[in-house]
Design an enzyme around this catalytic site. Sequence first.
Site, PDB file in Angstrom:
ATOM      1  N   LYS A   7       0.887  -1.121   0.055  1.00 44.43           N
ATOM      2  CA  LYS A   7       0.122  -0.019   0.072  1.00 44.43           C
ATOM      3  C   LYS A   7       0.747   1.345   0.083  1.00 44.43           C
ATOM      4  O   LYS A   7       1.839   1.229   0.680  1.00 44.43           O
ATOM      5  CB  LYS A   7      -0.943  -0.072   1.206  1.00 44.43           C
ATOM      6  CG  LYS A   7      -1.827  -0.973   1.192  1.00 44.43           C
ATOM      7  CD  LYS A   7      -2.916  -0.984   2.404  1.00 44.43           C
ATOM      8  CE  LYS A   7      -3.995  -1.906   2.398  1.00 44.43           C
ATOM      9  NZ  LYS A   7      -4.981  -1.580   1.154  1.00 44.43           N
TER      10      LYS A   7
ATOM     11  N   ARG B 181     -10.508 -11.579   0.914  1.00 43.00           N
ATOM     12  CA  ARG B 181     -11.117 -12.456   0.128  1.00 43.00           C
ATOM     13  C   ARG B 181     -10.565 -13.653   0.138  1.00 43.00           C
ATOM     14  O   ARG B 181     -11.275 -14.777   0.361  1.00 43.00           O
ATOM     15  CB  ARG B 181     -11.536 -11.952  -1.333  1.00 43.00           C
ATOM     16  CG  ARG B 181     -10.338 -12.103  -2.135  1.00 43.00           C
ATOM     17  CD  ARG B 181     -10.483 -11.226  -3.532  1.00 43.00           C
ATOM     18  NE  ARG B 181     -10.221  -9.997  -3.186  1.00 43.00           N
ATOM     19  CZ  ARG B 181     -10.579  -8.886  -4.136  1.00 43.00           C
ATOM     20  NH1 ARG B 181     -10.924  -9.179  -5.248  1.00 43.00           N
ATOM     21  NH2 ARG B 181     -10.621  -7.712  -3.705  1.00 43.00           N
TER      22      ARG B 181
HETATM   23  N1  BES Z   1      -8.271  -3.709   3.708  1.00 49.01           N
HETATM   24  C1  BES Z   1      -8.332  -3.326   2.419  1.00 49.01           C
HETATM   25  C2  BES Z   1      -9.459  -2.342   1.955  1.00 49.01           C
HETATM   26  C3  BES Z   1      -9.618  -1.300   2.672  1.00 49.01           C
HETATM   27  C4  BES Z   1      -9.461  -0.142   2.125  1.00 49.01           C
HETATM   28  C5  BES Z   1     -10.454  -1.188   4.244  1.00 49.01           C
HETATM   29  C6  BES Z   1      -9.551   1.193   2.671  1.00 49.01           C
HETATM   30  C7  BES Z   1     -10.610   0.168   4.536  1.00 49.01           C
HETATM   31  C8  BES Z   1     -10.206   1.250   3.869  1.00 49.01           C
HETATM   32  C9  BES Z   1      -8.183  -4.427   1.411  1.00 49.01           C
HETATM   33  O1  BES Z   1      -7.468  -5.502   1.927  1.00 49.01           O
HETATM   34  C10 BES Z   1      -7.698  -3.945  -0.029  1.00 49.01           C
HETATM   35  O2  BES Z   1      -6.439  -3.687   0.204  1.00 49.01           O
HETATM   36  N2  BES Z   1      -8.334  -4.020  -0.943  1.00 49.01           N
HETATM   37  C11 BES Z   1      -7.819  -3.525  -2.236  1.00 49.01           C
HETATM   38  C12 BES Z   1      -8.337  -4.365  -3.406  1.00 49.01           C
HETATM   39  C13 BES Z   1      -7.701  -4.492  -4.672  1.00 49.01           C
HETATM   40  C14 BES Z   1      -6.462  -4.773  -4.380  1.00 49.01           C
HETATM   41  C15 BES Z   1      -8.525  -5.213  -5.552  1.00 49.01           C
HETATM   42  C16 BES Z   1      -8.219  -2.297  -2.488  1.00 49.01           C
HETATM   43  O3  BES Z   1      -9.465  -1.757  -2.057  1.00 49.01           O
HETATM   44  O4  BES Z   1      -7.824  -1.563  -3.168  1.00 49.01           O
HETATM   45 ZN    ZN Z   2      -5.405  -5.493   1.419  1.00 50.88          ZN
END
Ligand code: BES
Ligand code: ZN
Length: 501
Positions: free
Chosen positions: A277, A351
Amino acid sequence: MFTVKNEVKLKEVHEALLIGIFSKNQKLTGFTHELDTQLDGQITELLKEGDISTKQQTVSKLHTLGKTPIKRVYFLGLGKEIKQTFESLREAFGKAIKTISEAKVESFAIELDSFKSDGLNTYDVAHAFGEALALSSYRFADYRQKSNEPEKKIEEIVVYTEESPEEVKASLTVGFAYGQGTNSARTLVNLPGNMLTASDLANYATELGKKYEFEVEILEKEDMEKLGMGALLAVNKGSAEPPKMIVLKYQGREDWEDVIGLVGKGITFDTGGYSIKPKDGIVGMKSDMGGAAAVLGAMEIIGELRPEKNVVAVIPSTDNMISGDAFKPDDVVTSMNGKTIEILNTDAEGRLALADGITYAKFHGASYLVDVATLTGGVIVALGNDITGAMTNNELFFEQVLEASLEAGEPIWRLPITENHKKRVRKSLVADLNNSPGRDGHAIFAGTFIGEFAENTPWVHLDIAGTATTTSSHNLGPAGATGVMVRTLATLVERFGETNE
Ligand code: BES
Ligand code: ZN
Ligand code: ZN
């Protein structure tokens, strides 16, 4: 906490009294009328002059200057009676309780019947008040040296009503339990990743299980390996902390059938893994176990209220870290139900954890499934921070979840799953599924992916990425974790199947 009294005793001494005032029909009755008499008609006069406001969520204070045994009267404006809903009342109560506690009052009385309306009887009012009391007085004991000096807390509340004291007390207690379950979830979410690991979450669940006599099962890494939980294990590979699969069973019926499976994403910190991230997006990822917290908060309420329902709670838990051992894009993993998954993005880890969580809930006999997860940034783009995203494979079951969410005052909005979404999730040259088909509508791909594991079991997916936390304080709590979906899940369990029985 609550002492419920039937007779109107204006001789009793109270630091403060809370009374509700609607905008029309200001003819004072009962308790308020007697108080007005004691105060030589002052209340009537102040209302007429507008010094006591009837505007919704407005609190007006009247000091009785020794004329009555009640030192101060707080009037809570309720607006138009016809517009009163459970939610608006709960929020108004939150405002009043906040005002009263800021005045450092430790005990007060409330004239409960003054809050009832055509749509809400005294028992509904009692539930709303109990819930608001717990929610609005929530504080997270944080780590600032100064902030944890003991605060004055409201210790005792005398509740006056003309209805049955036992039943009113029962409603107050139910509402309070709903609020407390929500607060427990808030605390879990507010805890930083170094203070809440998967092991800590498992210990918390074990304690909860002991308190409420739930059957507890904690799977260790070796158990997961034996069961073939390759999806959850992949997420854990880069971590120094062992993963846990947490299971709590509550059996409220003679037979273990019609089992509701509650599956919560328990990622205690999400770095994104090798699909790391950005520095701004990583802050706040301690909240990535918000789904797990919602499930545990709901289990606390279920433990308190003991409905005649069967529930299995399943929480796949780990953090998502980086190391020489961590899983990588292009890896292929095998989940517990045998489906293989090509990893295209290690940040789409929720997921993966949920895939094995769902399969394991089915293994434990779940005949209905709800998963709750801080799953995608996409749901925030789609629905913002007030509405939880929902998906389903079953209209009837979705209706029940929707009704529960309406009753709890936690809005959800459904997103579709189409054949095309399924096709995209199943597209891979090397595996049955891929974990990240693209950025376009990715909240839907995440839900679609989980649906591949629910298969034919009625299932609802709740994406709380936008609703699990808030940046501003509100009448029913401070900034930080909201405890969203605790009350929806508990309401769903309490009401489940009522219309069919
Ligand atoms: N934990 C995150 C989602 C999230 C984002 C929760 C902001 C709370 C606030 C999740 O695991 C994630 O990183 N999702 C990705 C998915 C993508 C890689 C398809 C996302 O949302 O960018
Ligand atoms: Zn994630
Ligand atoms: Zn995540």
